[in-house]
Write an enzyme that holds these catalytic residues in place. Structure first.
Site, mmCIF file in Angstrom:
data_model
loop_
_atom_site.group_PDB
_atom_site.id
_atom_site.type_symbol
_atom_site.label_atom_id
_atom_site.label_comp_id
_atom_site.label_asym_id
_atom_site.label_seq_id
_atom_site.Cartn_x
_atom_site.Cartn_y
_atom_site.Cartn_z
ATOM 1 N N ASP A 193 0.849 -1.189 0.000
ATOM 2 C CA ASP A 193 0.000 0.000 0.000
ATOM 3 C C ASP A 193 0.887 1.243 0.000
ATOM 4 O OD1 ASP A 193 -2.506 1.444 0.301
ATOM 5 O OD2 ASP A 193 -1.684 1.997 2.262
ATOM 6 N N HIS A 200 4.731 4.171 -3.256
ATOM 7 C CA HIS A 200 5.601 5.262 -3.705
ATOM 8 C C HIS A 200 6.077 6.131 -2.565
ATOM 9 C CE1 HIS A 200 1.932 7.713 -3.407
ATOM 10 N NE2 HIS A 200 1.366 6.619 -3.850
ATOM 11 N N ASP A 232 -9.855 2.627 -4.573
ATOM 12 C CA ASP A 232 -9.634 4.069 -4.373
ATOM 13 C C ASP A 232 -10.342 4.906 -5.438
ATOM 14 O OD1 ASP A 232 -7.903 3.765 -2.198
ATOM 15 O OD2 ASP A 232 -6.214 3.352 -3.514
#
Length: 1516
Positions: A511, A514, A612
């Site tokens: 999760d 980045h 999302d």
């Protein structure tokens, strides 16, 4: 040398990866290191081992050496290499995991994955999970992604975890606690019984604010003790919280800010309050400033004590030193720099005071700069704050949070504050109390457009102060530091969390990957892979940059990156994404088994919607769910969806606020609340779509074609390259709601090539009567008034979507079915299974069957062939084995002018260019560029698809020749019969496959006829040796004069026209394309410079013998012709060809077994006397040794004649004096001399041609006198003949000449000693300026070199530095003192060595010009009409002699120098290797312009250039 950490190399397990040296590394001491574990060892990221080199040839030429890895373990591995002790370059290899499902553990290919995301908290109590998960099983998913199953934090967000180690207690019921092993047992059951794998998230970046362990270990967050740089941001954050409280309590209404923000005016008033009330109070700038008075006092005290500066660097200026504890006015300045900068002019108090004032002024300036800097931060903070308020309260697409309250503050708080609220000033006192400050922790969030490799909470980042963080107020950002020792508890805690996850689940989703510190993720994934080697790792990366993505994929070994179809703004873009994320183009070429590793793009997990994403029903329409799911599912990669999409839930299922449960599966017709079945939403369509996706992945449908039929219809084809079956899915999307937008009733017709076997499925989204949608209170429910009308595996005639299907024939073997649609309404899909038409299918099967002889790859999809032409019953290798090397020249090569001479030509590709060769190499050179890139749009492929012209050309050209060549043509023709029966779009790949198979077989046939040096040599040697086949051929007309009829083993053929027997000896072309045919094909000098490398070293002894004897037959005036002209039109205008001929005879005798026999072979003399007319073969035969003796004798007597037919008819440029040819031997020195200033008798033979520049008829490089290489070649011959006469093999002891009427004999021994005694004395330019041997000391401009000539008519020319002396070094090394030779070679290397060739003149010379342009005519005497041909351009053939000379003399100098020389030689040769591989001519050029630049006037491939490189490799 490249650093490839941003390039992705993906491989499957089972591959062998080879590391080979690039050209710049050849011969250098390279070591390759990797952390891929040796067999039996455990992976340790930091443990590198060296790989050993394999050198397949075992020879000094190790250009083929490689080291290898057998890839058997999934994960990410690093390699790097060093040059000597210096790390030079490196990168990563990502090895995919192999996923297994079912009780039998069968493989689930990555491209078959169909994943569905479930929010764990919506599954309800654990004992009800199976009923809810069953929906995924029944709809054909084979992987479940659970959001975290751990105990959640206060916000109830699925991703804010209160305890990473504890199962969410909500899963337990009163009587049964849910444990990890319960969940593990369910996961195992799903794998074995349901064939489903399970993955779950790992969240490393943050933890819930109320995590119990965080209170015990506050060091795990970014708090004000371990991160004091956050103090100013914390002060601002508290001030903004107090502002929230005031606005919420209505205390700011008077200032224009009510609790409910509704317009720009309110926003401007917020700005005003912050600028006028908050910033002036909290004085953030003070955290970055110096206390001026305190600093001045300190400075004054130091001055008064008379302290002096110890500062060393005058460039250091006074700067503020930031207080590491960030106290107000706690910063300092470096007093040492201050003392060096502000120096009082005396020790008096006034001077000190004045100095202090200067110092004060400077510190105040520095403080002002800090104030300005802080002001910039404050501006950004206000802008970000107002932007957030606009989004959260005013924007149409925002959450519209309503009035400001403590629950919904003005902006989310950036820091935790677990104490009682006080005033801003009182609260600030706590930041200097560690026991309290450690509980003020920074929340996590994300920063728009930030560098994902930078941690925004670390010092140096001002994200918190500038309010740039989009903050998650329920989570604390975790502070790992750089290694486990920096925060032991946190690393250990998260390691346990990882181990639990890897123990029970088949994969993980990283999760927020980045913004997870990459070294932390690396460490945790290494931990996970120790427990589960084939861990499936997926991640979402919002870096927006493929190179950045690759850094994460490489370092973490991510298997699949989540890609979102929701980013597509229309159907065209959705189709583009399908093409982007996987598969090859339809009709792609078959790649060789050993092939270069090509950079890849990350494997995709392509999701129609992620948890999302916003709801597509709101963004597009309910009708779009089915077609978009279909389009995504046709992608050749892993695909996925999120629970709720299939049920048509008309809102986003929020990971934070959704508390209802998912529905359960109930197959019965009547559904209660909280139940679903195939009547619900698009569930029935989803099952069919998922099944299809899995079938396509499993059966190798890995070629993809996307066709945008119109603005809403996308057709995606998946094609199997083995069976050539296709599946075509036509989807009509509904990005706009069909109820409110116009969709045309007219749908374009579609043409589908091939035969439609069946409609795999057709499905339409339809409305049905149902009570309107109402959000269920307990269960997540979707729109009840939509369902899917689905029919599977039907014939076209039974379709309800198709109106009619006609069949059109597009070509002789191409069916095209024209589909007319009737009810392809928005929201519908139809999928066809298409085969080739039966004839084409059979032709492909038979072709594949015949291709198995070249590669087992073609077994699948092959059919036995009963009716094929008889020639196909024979293996191609046995047909090819009957070809001679001369036949191979016809089959593989022949340039345009060679073909034209035989009445043909090279194939010309329209809109492109003609092929370089008429033979197979012409095609292979083009295909070698097209194949790796699958460049199917190339004009070459277009030409193949458009018609059979090229196919027929290839076979017919060979059939028209006779013998073994024609058999090859017939075999190709028989193969092409089947090729022509397959659909045109497949022709390029099968044409390529046929030719690659034939070509590689033909090369092997060629090499098998060559010497063991070639057969056991490196790839480089083998490819160079093909130059021998390229250059040596037999045309329609013989180039060589006939040999003596009494000579044995001479090849004959029947003349096509006269039907009489004629000799057909191989002749050697000087270069292609300019010197390949007619009288310009054969040149004495070129032939014999190239002959050793191209014919003797490669083992073509008989053909070499015939060429030597044929040229010997044309001896006249003691010379061998320059231009042969079949002997009858020969020109005897060169002084060196005879010496190269003699050198070749010597080489022949030494290299060929029983080579001395050639000396007794009969030579048929065409001109027994100088003035004879040409004699027929056999009229006058002499043994070769007599012809040799005549050449020696004539030189000693002196040669002096005028060329026959002198004048413009044989040379338009030569002046009259130039036709006078003279040569002889100097009695005193033994040196051969000759020439005059109007002719050029050596290889540097450029004659001026420009009237404008007034150089016509003047040679650029006459090299009259004694040219150094001719003296060397003569010495070599004299020494050899002396040796042979001593052994009584050669019957002459010397030469006899008449002097003043008396006969006088000069023995070879005497001649040999004369040259030996005079050579260095007269040719070496001594280091000693007073050397008595130096005739022209005033002309010396470089010392330690050897002259280019001796006794030239322009003495200056003797002293020019050129590469010719290296030839003498190779053929007569005994003439040189090793130390002097070495020095001269070093100078030549420094001044003359270019990338591929040797500069023909010293660049310091005033007439040097390195660019040859034969077309340029101007006033410049030195360059007009290419006058500088040998005055600088870099010729290739001298480099062979230079390198051979270096190799020879380095051995004499010593082992260390020798080893260095070998490295240098390999390095130079690597550039020739690269050129050879890249050249479409597959050769080495005649010359290049300066520094290796391409010269358009050069031959593209030159015999002597290839020959000399073979020679140096032979010497190595």
């Amino acid at each position: 040398m490249e650093k490839l950490d941003k390039t992705l190399f993906r491989l499957e397990q089972g591959f062998e990866l080879q590391f080979r040296l690039g050209p710049t590394l050849q011969g250098k001491p390279v070591t390759v290191y990797t952390n891929y574990p040796a067999s039996g060892e455990v992976f340790d990221r930091h443990k590198f081992r060296t790989l050993s080199w394999h050198n397949p040839t075992g020879k000094e030429d190790d250009s083929d050496k490689y080291c290898k890895l057998d890839l058997q373990i999934s994960g990410s591995y690093q390699y790097y290499f060093s040059l000597g002790n210096e790390k030079s370059g490196g990168g990563y290899i990502v090895v995919d995991p192999i996923l297994h499902v079912g009780a039998d553990n069968h493989v689930l290919p990555l491209d078959c994955v169909t994943l569905q995301t479930f929010l764990a908290k919506c599954l309800g109590p654990f004992h009800e999970w199976e009923d809810r998960l069953k929906v995924a099983k029944e709809t054909g998913y084979n992987m479940i992604h659970f959001t975290p199953l751990q105990k959640l934090g206060l916000s109830r967000s699925c991703y804010s975890l209160a305890d990473q180690l504890e199962v969410n207690p909500e899963f337990s019921s009163r009587d049964k606690k849910c444990t990890w092993s319960d969940i593990g047992a369910l996961v195992e059951k799903m794998k074995n019984e349901w064939n489903m794998l399970c993955i779950t998230d790992v969240v490393y970046n943050h933890t819930a604010t109320n995590s119990e362990w965080l209170r015990m270990h506050p060091e795990c967050g970014y708090n004000l003790v371990n991160s004091p740089h956050l103090k100013p941001a914390w002060v601002l954050d508290r001030a903004l919280w107090h502002l929230t409280c005031m606005v919420a309590d209505g205390k700011c209404i008077a200032k224009g800010v009510p609790p409910l923000i509704e317009n720009d005016n309110h926003l401007n008033c917020i700005r005003k309050i912050i600028w006028e009330d908050i910033y002036p109070k909290i004085k953030l700038w003070e955290f970055f400033q110096v206390d001026v008075n305190k600093a001045v006092q300190q400075f004054k005290a130091l001055l008064t004590q008379g302290k002096m500066s110890t500062k060393s660097d005058p460039n250091q200026h006074l700067q503020i030193v930031q207080d590491p504890d960030y106290r107000r006015l706690g910063c300092t300045v470096d007093m040492n720099i201050a003392l060096a900068t502000f120096i009082p002019h005396s020790n008096g108090p006034a001077a000190i005071e004045e100095c202090c004032n200067w110092f004060r002024k400077r510190v105040e300036e520095l403080n002002a700069e800090q104030y300005r800097q802080t002001n910039h931060h404050q501006e950004q903070a206000v802008n970000c704050l107002v932007g957030t308020v606009v989004y959260e309260r005013l924007a149409g697409n925002g959450p519209k949070k309503g009035p400001i309250s403590r629950k919904h503050p003005l902006v989310t708080r950036y820091f935790t504050y677990p104490f009682k609220e006080l005033t801003v000033q009182e609260e600030e006192t706590m930041i200097n109390q560690p026991d309290k400050a450690c509980y003020f922790m920074a929340h996590n969030g994300w920063v728009m457009g930030d560098d994902p490799l930078r941690n925004f909470a670390e010092p140096g980042s001002n994200v918190y102060l500038r309010r740039e963080l989009i903050c998650w107020g329920d989570s604390v950002k975790l502070r790992y530091g750089n290694k486990p020792e920096d925060c032991p508890y946190l690393w250990a805690h998260m390691k346990k969390y990882t181990e639990i996850t890897a123990k029970y689940f088949h994969g993980v989703r990283l999760d927020n990957c980045h913004s997870t510190p990459i070294h932390v993720a690396e460490y945790m994934l290494d931990t996970a892979r120790k427990l589960r080697a084939d861990l499936y790792v997926v991640a979402e990366l919002f870096t927006g940059n493929e190179e950045l993505d690759n850094i994460f994929v490489n370092r973490l070994g991510i298997t699949s990156l989540i890609r979102e179809a929701m980013t597509a703004y229309n159907s065209h873009e959705e189709g583009r994404l399908v093409y982007r994320f996987g598969g090859e183009p339809v009709g792609s070429f078959v790649q060789p088994r050993l092939r270069p590793l090509m950079p890849a793009i990350a494997h995709a997990l392509f999701m129609d919607i992620t948890h999302d994403n916003e709801c597509p029903i709101q963004h597009r329409s309910a009708y779009d769910a089915l077609p978009s799911a279909m389009i995504v599912s046709m992608a050749c990669c892993a695909t996925g969806s999120t629970k709720g999409y299939d049920e048509l839930v008309p809102h986003q299922i929020s990971v934070v606020s959704e508390e209802r449960f998912y529905a359960k599966w109930n197959p019965a017709a009547h559904l209660a609340s909280g139940e679903v079945n195939f009547q619900t939403g698009i569930l029935s369509g989803r099952l069919a779509i998922n099944r299809l996706h899995q079938e396509l992945g499993a059966k190798g449908f890995n070629q993809v074609y996307v066709d945008q039929v119109d603005e809403d219809i996308v057709a995606v084809t998946r094609h199997c390259p083995n069976t050539h079956q296709s599946v075509v899915a036509v989807s009509r999307t509904a990005f706009r709601d069909p109820k409110t937008s116009f969709y045309s009733k007219e749908v374009p017709e579609m043409c589908i090539p091939g035969k439609i076997e069946e409609v795999v499925l057709e499905a339409r989204t339809i409305e049905r009567t149902a009570s309107p949608y109402k959000k269920d209170e307990h269960f997540i429910n979707g729109l009840p008034n939509f369902t899917v009308e689905l029919r599977e595996h039907i014939q076209i005639k039974d379709s309800k979507i198709i109106k009619q299907a006609g069949t059109a024939i597009k070509g002789p073997n191409e069916f095209v079915q024209e589909i007319e649609f009737e009810r392809l309404t928005p929201g519908s899909v139809i999928v066809f299974r298409v085969s080739l038409d039966p004839k084409a299918q059979e032709a492909v099967g038979v072709l594949r069957n015949h291709l198995i002889q070249f590669s087992p790859h073609f077994k699948s999809g092959s059919l036995p062939d009963d009716h094929s032409a008889p020639i196909l019953k024979t293996l191609f290798s046995s047909i090819a084995s009957k070809l001679t090397l001369a036949d191979l020249n016809q089959v593989l090569y022949r340039c345009e002018s060679e073909e034209q001479e035989d009445g043909g030509g090279c194939y010309n590709i329209p809109n492109w260019s003609p092929l370089k060769y008429a033979g197979l190499q012409g095609l292979m050179s083009v295909m070698a560029d097209i194949r790796p890139k699958n460049d199917l749009g190339h004009p070459f492929c277009d030409n193949l698809r458009s018609g059979d012209w090229m196919i027929d050309y290839v076979s017919n050209r060979l059939i028209s020749r006779s013998g073994a060549c024609a058999e090859v043509g017939k075999w190709l023709k028989a193969m092409f019969v089947y090729l022509k029966r397959i659909p045109r779009y497949l022709i390029p790949c099968y044409f390529d496959a046929i030719l690659v198979g034939a070509y590689t077989t033909l090369l092997d046939v060629g090499w098998r006829q060559m010497s063991s040096f070639v057969q056991n040599g490196s790839t480089f040697v083998k490819h160079l040796s093909l130059g021998s086949i390229q250059m040596c051929g037999i045309g329609k007309y013989s180039c060589l004069p006939d040999l003596s009829p009494s000579l044995h083993d001479v090849p004959y053929r029947l003349n096509e026209i006269t039907n009489e027997k004629e000799q057909c000896c191989v002749s050697l072309a000087a270069g292609l394309p300019h010197f390949s045919s007619g009288i310009f094909r054969s040149w004495g000098r070129d032939t014999f410079i190239a002959l050793r490398g191209l014919m003797l070293v490669t083992g073509r002894y008989l053909e070499a013998r015939n060429i030597i004897l044929a040229f010997g037959g044309t001896l006249r005036h003691g010379l061998i012709p320059n231009l042969l002209g079949q002997g009858t039109h020969a020109r005897y205008n060169c002084r060196d060809a005879v010496w190269w001929w003699l050198q070749c005879i010597q080489d022949y005798c030494k290299i060929v077994p029983n080579g001395l026999d050639i000396l007794r072979c009969p030579v048929s003399r065409m001109y027994p006397r100088d003035d004879s007319s040409p004699q027929p073969p056999g009229t006058v035969d002499q043994p070769l040794y007599e012809v040799i003796q005549e050449a020696m004798q004539r030189h000693m007597e002196g040669i002096n004649f005028r060329e026959r037919n002198a004048g413009p008819q044989i040379d338009q440029n030569m002046r009259d004096e130039g036709f006078n040819v003279a040569a002889g031997v100097d009695r005193e020195t033994g040196f051969v001399f000759g020439g005059n200033r109007f002719n050029c008798g050596t290889w540097m033979d450029k004659m001026g041609e420009s009237d404008r520049a007034r150089n016509r008829g003047i040679p650029a490089t006459p090299r009259d006198g004694s040219a150094v290489e001719i003296v060397g070649l003569c010495k070599s011959t004299v020494r050899w003949l002396l040796d042979l006469s001593g052994k009584n093999v050669f019957p002459y002891r010397g030469v006899t000449v008449k002097r003043q009427g008396k006969e006088e004999t000069i023995t070879y021994d005497e001649w040999n000693r004369k040259i030996q005694g005079h050579f260095e004395r007269l040719f070496f330019v001594s280091e000693n300026p007073a050397d008595p041997n130096e005739k022209h000391p005033n002309l010396v401009h470089k010392r330690g070199i050897y002259k280019d000539s001796y006794g030239a008519s322009s003495p200056w020319c003797d002293y020019q530095l050129r590469p010719n002396f290296t030839i003498a070094m190779v053929v007569a090394p005994e003439l040189f003192t090793p130390e002097k030779a070495w020095k001269a070679l070093q100078i030549a290397e420094e001044k003359l060595l270019g990338p591929l060739g040797m500069k023909t003149l010293d660049p310091d010379d005033m007439v040097y010009c390195g660019v040859y342009d034969n077309a340029l005519d101007n006033d410049n005497y030195n360059v007009a009409k290419g006058f500088n041909y040998h005055q600088g351009p870099e010729w290739l053939w001298p480099i062979g002699y230079f390198l051979r000379a270096k190799l020879y003399f380095s051995k004499l100098i010593g082992p260390e120098i020798y080893a260095k020389t070998v490295v240098m030689i390999k390095n130079v040769l690597s550039r020739h290797y690269v050129h050879l591989e890249r050249s479409s001519w597959k050769g080495l050029p005649e010359l290049t312009n300066e520094n290796g630049q391409y010269c358009p006037f050069s031959c593209e491939t030159q015999a002597w250039s290839i020959g000399v490189i073979l020679e140096i490799l032979y010497d190595l």
